[in-house]
Design a protein around this motif. Structure first.
Motif, PDB file in Angstrom:
ATOM      1  N   ASP A  71       0.828  -1.211   0.000  1.00 50.37           N
ATOM      2  CA  ASP A  71       0.000   0.000   0.000  1.00 50.37           C
ATOM      3  C   ASP A  71       0.860   1.259   0.000  1.00 50.37           C
ATOM      4  OD1 ASP A  71      -2.355  -1.430  -0.022  1.00 50.37           O
ATOM      5  OD2 ASP A  71      -2.686  -1.303   2.142  1.00 50.37           O
ATOM      6  N   LYS A  72       1.919   1.236   0.802  1.00 51.60           N
ATOM      7  CA  LYS A  72       2.803   2.399   0.887  1.00 51.60           C
ATOM      8  C   LYS A  72       3.467   2.670  -0.447  1.00 51.60           C
ATOM      9  CE  LYS A  72       6.824   4.155   3.465  1.00 51.60           C
ATOM     10  NZ  LYS A  72       7.812   3.851   4.535  1.00 51.60           N
ATOM     11  N   CYS A  73       3.964   1.618  -1.093  1.00 51.70           N
ATOM     12  CA  CYS A  73       4.616   1.791  -2.396  1.00 51.70           C
ATOM     13  C   CYS A  73       3.620   2.279  -3.447  1.00 51.70           C
ATOM     14  CB  CYS A  73       5.245   0.473  -2.839  1.00 51.70           C
ATOM     15  SG  CYS A  73       6.658  -0.054  -1.832  1.00 51.70           S
ATOM     16  N   THR A  74       2.417   1.719  -3.432  1.00 50.60           N
ATOM     17  CA  THR A  74       1.395   2.136  -4.388  1.00 50.60           C
ATOM     18  C   THR A  74       1.016   3.593  -4.183  1.00 50.60           C
ATOM     19  OG1 THR A  74       0.483  -0.097  -4.542  1.00 50.60           O
ATOM     20  CG2 THR A  74      -0.945   1.713  -5.220  1.00 50.60           C
ATOM     21  N   ASP A  75       0.813   3.985  -2.927  1.00 46.11           N
ATOM     22  CA  ASP A  75       0.466   5.377  -2.632  1.00 46.11           C
ATOM     23  C   ASP A  75       1.573   6.324  -3.083  1.00 46.11           C
ATOM     24  OD1 ASP A  75      -1.916   4.554  -1.546  1.00 46.11           O
ATOM     25  OD2 ASP A  75      -1.247   4.689   0.538  1.00 46.11           O
ATOM     26  N   SER A  76       2.834   5.913  -2.892  1.00 45.45           N
ATOM     27  CA  SER A  76       3.953   6.753  -3.300  1.00 45.45           C
ATOM     28  C   SER A  76       3.960   6.953  -4.811  1.00 45.45           C
ATOM     29  CB  SER A  76       5.271   6.106  -2.854  1.00 45.45           C
ATOM     30  OG  SER A  76       6.373   6.863  -3.291  1.00 45.45           O
ATOM     31  N   LEU A  77       3.672   5.885  -5.557  1.00 46.02           N
ATOM     32  CA  LEU A  77       3.632   5.996  -7.016  1.00 46.02           C
ATOM     33  C   LEU A  77       2.469   6.865  -7.473  1.00 46.02           C
ATOM     34  CD1 LEU A  77       4.507   2.328  -8.050  1.00 46.02           C
ATOM     35  CD2 LEU A  77       5.997   4.343  -8.118  1.00 46.02           C
ATOM     36  N   MET A  78       1.333   6.738  -6.800  1.00 42.69           N
ATOM     37  CA  MET A  78       0.182   7.572  -7.144  1.00 42.69           C
ATOM     38  C   MET A  78       0.497   9.048  -6.914  1.00 42.69           C
ATOM     39  SD  MET A  78      -1.859   5.262  -8.177  1.00 42.69           S
ATOM     40  CE  MET A  78      -2.196   3.513  -7.969  1.00 42.69           C
ATOM     41  N   ASP A  79       1.178   9.333  -5.810  1.00 41.04           N
ATOM     42  CA  ASP A  79       1.566  10.714  -5.525  1.00 41.04           C
ATOM     43  C   ASP A  79       2.543  11.230  -6.580  1.00 41.04           C
ATOM     44  OD1 ASP A  79      -0.012  10.713  -3.264  1.00 41.04           O
ATOM     45  OD2 ASP A  79       1.644  10.285  -1.888  1.00 41.04           O
ATOM     46  N   ASP A  80       3.442  10.354  -7.019  1.00 43.57           N
ATOM     47  CA  ASP A  80       4.409  10.765  -8.035  1.00 43.57           C
ATOM     48  C   ASP A  80       3.726  11.193  -9.330  1.00 43.57           C
ATOM     49  OD1 ASP A  80       6.640  10.397  -6.490  1.00 43.57           O
ATOM     50  OD2 ASP A  80       7.117   8.409  -7.264  1.00 43.57           O
ATOM     51  N   ILE A  81       2.686  10.467  -9.702  1.00 41.86           N
ATOM     52  CA  ILE A  81       1.988  10.779 -10.952  1.00 41.86           C
ATOM     53  C   ILE A  81       1.514  12.231 -10.950  1.00 41.86           C
ATOM     54  CG2 ILE A  81      -0.075  10.318 -12.337  1.00 41.86           C
ATOM     55  CD1 ILE A  81       0.151   7.404 -11.508  1.00 41.86           C
ATOM     56  N   ALA A  82       0.958  12.639  -9.815  1.00 43.73           N
ATOM     57  CA  ALA A  82       0.388  13.983  -9.726  1.00 43.73           C
ATOM     58  C   ALA A  82       1.433  15.059  -9.436  1.00 43.73           C
ATOM     59  CB  ALA A  82      -0.697  14.008  -8.654  1.00 43.73           C
ATOM     60  N   GLU A  83       2.462  14.694  -8.638  1.00 44.56           N
ATOM     61  CA  GLU A  83       3.351  15.728  -8.119  1.00 44.56           C
ATOM     62  C   GLU A  83       4.791  15.629  -8.617  1.00 44.56           C
ATOM     63  OE1 GLU A  83       3.011  15.553  -3.898  1.00 44.56           O
ATOM     64  OE2 GLU A  83       0.827  15.712  -3.901  1.00 44.56           O
ATOM     65  N   ASN A  84       5.297  14.407  -8.784  1.00 39.55           N
ATOM     66  CA  ASN A  84       6.707  14.230  -9.157  1.00 39.55           C
ATOM     67  C   ASN A  84       6.857  13.136 -10.216  1.00 39.55           C
ATOM     68  OD1 ASN A  84       7.862  16.013  -6.955  1.00 39.55           O
ATOM     69  ND2 ASN A  84       6.860  14.447  -5.689  1.00 39.55           N
ATOM     70  N   PRO A  85       6.273  13.317 -11.400  1.00 46.04           N
ATOM     71  CA  PRO A  85       6.319  12.253 -12.407  1.00 46.04           C
ATOM     72  C   PRO A  85       7.724  11.857 -12.830  1.00 46.04           C
ATOM     73  CG  PRO A  85       5.505  14.309 -13.337  1.00 46.04           C
ATOM     74  CD  PRO A  85       5.528  14.498 -11.859  1.00 46.04           C
ATOM     75  N   ASP A  86       8.697  12.793 -12.710  1.00 44.18           N
ATOM     76  CA  ASP A  86      10.067  12.467 -13.098  1.00 44.18           C
ATOM     77  C   ASP A  86      10.724  11.509 -12.105  1.00 44.18           C
ATOM     78  OD1 ASP A  86       9.842  14.599 -11.266  1.00 44.18           O
ATOM     79  OD2 ASP A  86      11.928  15.186 -11.615  1.00 44.18           O
ATOM     80  N   GLU A  87      10.125  11.334 -10.905  1.00 40.38           N
ATOM     81  CA  GLU A  87      10.670  10.423  -9.899  1.00 40.38           C
ATOM     82  C   GLU A  87       9.969   9.068  -9.898  1.00 40.38           C
ATOM     83  OE1 GLU A  87      10.552  12.275  -6.086  1.00 40.38           O
ATOM     84  OE2 GLU A  87      11.676  14.058  -6.729  1.00 40.38           O
ATOM     85  N   LEU A  88       9.008   8.914 -10.782  1.00 43.83           N
ATOM     86  CA  LEU A  88       8.156   7.729 -10.760  1.00 43.83           C
ATOM     87  C   LEU A  88       8.946   6.438 -10.891  1.00 43.83           C
ATOM     88  CD1 LEU A  88       5.247   6.616 -10.726  1.00 43.83           C
ATOM     89  CD2 LEU A  88       5.232   6.875 -13.212  1.00 43.83           C
ATOM     90  N   PHE A  89       9.810   6.348 -11.897  1.00 44.61           N
ATOM     91  CA  PHE A  89      10.510   5.099 -12.145  1.00 44.61           C
ATOM     92  C   PHE A  89      11.554   4.810 -11.061  1.00 44.61           C
ATOM     93  CE2 PHE A  89       9.584   5.270 -16.975  1.00 44.61           C
ATOM     94  CZ  PHE A  89       8.295   4.805 -16.725  1.00 44.61           C
ATOM     95  N   ASP A  90      12.227   5.841 -10.567  1.00 38.94           N
ATOM     96  CA  ASP A  90      13.188   5.635  -9.477  1.00 38.94           C
ATOM     97  C   ASP A  90      12.477   5.137  -8.225  1.00 38.94           C
ATOM     98  OD1 ASP A  90      15.362   6.377 -10.976  1.00 38.94           O
ATOM     99  OD2 ASP A  90      15.378   8.452 -10.267  1.00 38.94           O
ATOM    100  N   ASP A  91      11.306   5.697  -7.938  1.00 37.53           N
ATOM    101  CA  ASP A  91      10.557   5.267  -6.758  1.00 37.53           C
ATOM    102  C   ASP A  91      10.052   3.842  -6.920  1.00 37.53           C
ATOM    103  OD1 ASP A  91      11.011   7.595  -5.446  1.00 37.53           O
ATOM    104  OD2 ASP A  91       8.992   8.413  -5.661  1.00 37.53           O
ATOM    105  N   SER A  92       9.752   3.436  -8.147  1.00 36.13           N
ATOM    106  CA  SER A  92       9.330   2.068  -8.395  1.00 36.13           C
ATOM    107  C   SER A  92      10.447   1.088  -8.044  1.00 36.13           C
ATOM    108  CB  SER A  92       8.928   1.913  -9.864  1.00 36.13           C
ATOM    109  OG  SER A  92       8.615   0.569 -10.157  1.00 36.13           O
ATOM    110  N   VAL A  93      11.672   1.399  -8.480  1.00 33.62           N
ATOM    111  CA  VAL A  93      12.827   0.543  -8.173  1.00 33.62           C
ATOM    112  C   VAL A  93      13.086   0.526  -6.666  1.00 33.62           C
ATOM    113  CG1 VAL A  93      15.323   0.265  -8.475  1.00 33.62           C
ATOM    114  CG2 VAL A  93      13.885   0.891 -10.433  1.00 33.62           C
ATOM    115  N   ASN A  94      13.007   1.692  -6.030  1.00 35.35           N
ATOM    116  CA  ASN A  94      13.247   1.771  -4.587  1.00 35.35           C
ATOM    117  C   ASN A  94      12.172   1.025  -3.802  1.00 35.35           C
ATOM    118  OD1 ASN A  94      15.505   3.360  -5.016  1.00 35.35           O
ATOM    119  ND2 ASN A  94      14.391   5.286  -4.802  1.00 35.35           N
ATOM    120  N   GLY A  95      10.931   1.073  -4.294  1.00 32.26           N
ATOM    121  CA  GLY A  95       9.853   0.360  -3.630  1.00 32.26           C
ATOM    122  C   GLY A  95      10.054  -1.141  -3.672  1.00 32.26           C
ATOM    123  N   ALA A  96      10.483  -1.640  -4.817  1.00 33.59           N
ATOM    124  CA  ALA A  96      10.755  -3.071  -4.946  1.00 33.59           C
ATOM    125  C   ALA A  96      11.877  -3.494  -4.009  1.00 33.59           C
ATOM    126  CB  ALA A  96      11.113  -3.405  -6.387  1.00 33.59           C
ATOM    127  N   ALA A  97      12.895  -2.646  -3.880  1.00 37.63           N
ATOM    128  CA  ALA A  97      14.002  -2.951  -2.967  1.00 37.63           C
ATOM    129  C   ALA A  97      13.528  -2.979  -1.521  1.00 37.63           C
ATOM    130  CB  ALA A  97      15.115  -1.920  -3.144  1.00 37.63           C
TER     131      ALA A  97
END
Length: 207
Positions: A71-97
């Motif tokens: 849930d935390k990782c999903t919420d972070s990605l959702m926030d990225d879409i609206a606020e920080n789209p350039d961080e989306l893919f980096d946050d995806s990798v960090n979430g998996a880690a």
């Protein structure tokens, strides 16, 4: 000698964990766990009414942590879409880690869930997690579309396959018990590959 009921409870769970890891849920024996713990079978039932309750006492805390992490990782990605789209893919990798780290912090419990849970409600954990990921992926695509990222149209079946593809590397490292350092390298590589797929298949590209 054990001082109180809490100490007895911990001893029983530790011996139950080893029994489940060695034999699996179906072949594990309450009588055997009682003997290893220095109790009669009757005394053991004062702590746990059956081996299902014992198994769930071992694995459910770790499973709930995993769901909260998802849930935390999903919420972070959702926030990225609206606020920080350039961080989306980096946050995806960090979430998996982060998910991988959680799993290895609770290694035995996830081994029980993935490899020794036949006969319990966790025996279909892979399918259940894919269903959760599928719902999250659909929500992600909807929010991406609402925020002007214009992802490609993909069917429900394709979303399900995409979710399965995303989680399979994680399932593999748990199932086969890779050393943590090797698992980190695998998940990092696969996360980057999945981001590439998002760009090429879903056409979700961050400029």
């Amino acid at each position: 000698m054990l001082n109180n009921k809490h100490d007895s409870h911990i001893l029983i769970l530790n011996n139950a964990k080893q029994e489940f890891l060695e034999l699996g849920f179906e072949k594990a024996s309450m009588r055997s766990i009682a003997g290893k713990s220095g109790f009669t079978a009757g005394a053991l039932y004062k702590h746990f009414k059956n081996k299902e309750e014992m198994f769930y006492a071992l694995v459910e805390p770790a499973y709930l942590k995993l769901l909260r992490m998802f849930d935390k990782c999903t919420d972070s990605l959702m926030d990225d879409i609206a606020e920080n789209p350039d961080e989306l893919f980096d946050d995806s990798v960090n979430g998996a880690a982060a998910v991988l780290e959680l799993i290895y912090q609770n290694y035995d419990e996830f081994q029980l869930m993935f490899n020794h849970s036949t006969g319990t409600r966790f025996e279909h954990i892979r399918e259940n997690l894919v269903d959760i990921e599928t719902k999250s992926t659909k929500r992600f695509i909807e929010i991406a579309r609402e925020n002007g990222l214009n992802p490609a149209e993909i069917s429900d079946t394709e979303v399900h396959i995409f979710a399965t593809m995303s989680l399979t590397p994680l399932f593999e490292v748990i199932t086969h018990g890779y050393p943590y350092e090797e698992a980190v390298e695998i998940i990092n590589l696969m996360s980057k590959a999945q981001n590439y797929a998002w760009e090429k298949i879903v056409n979700l590209k961050m400029d």
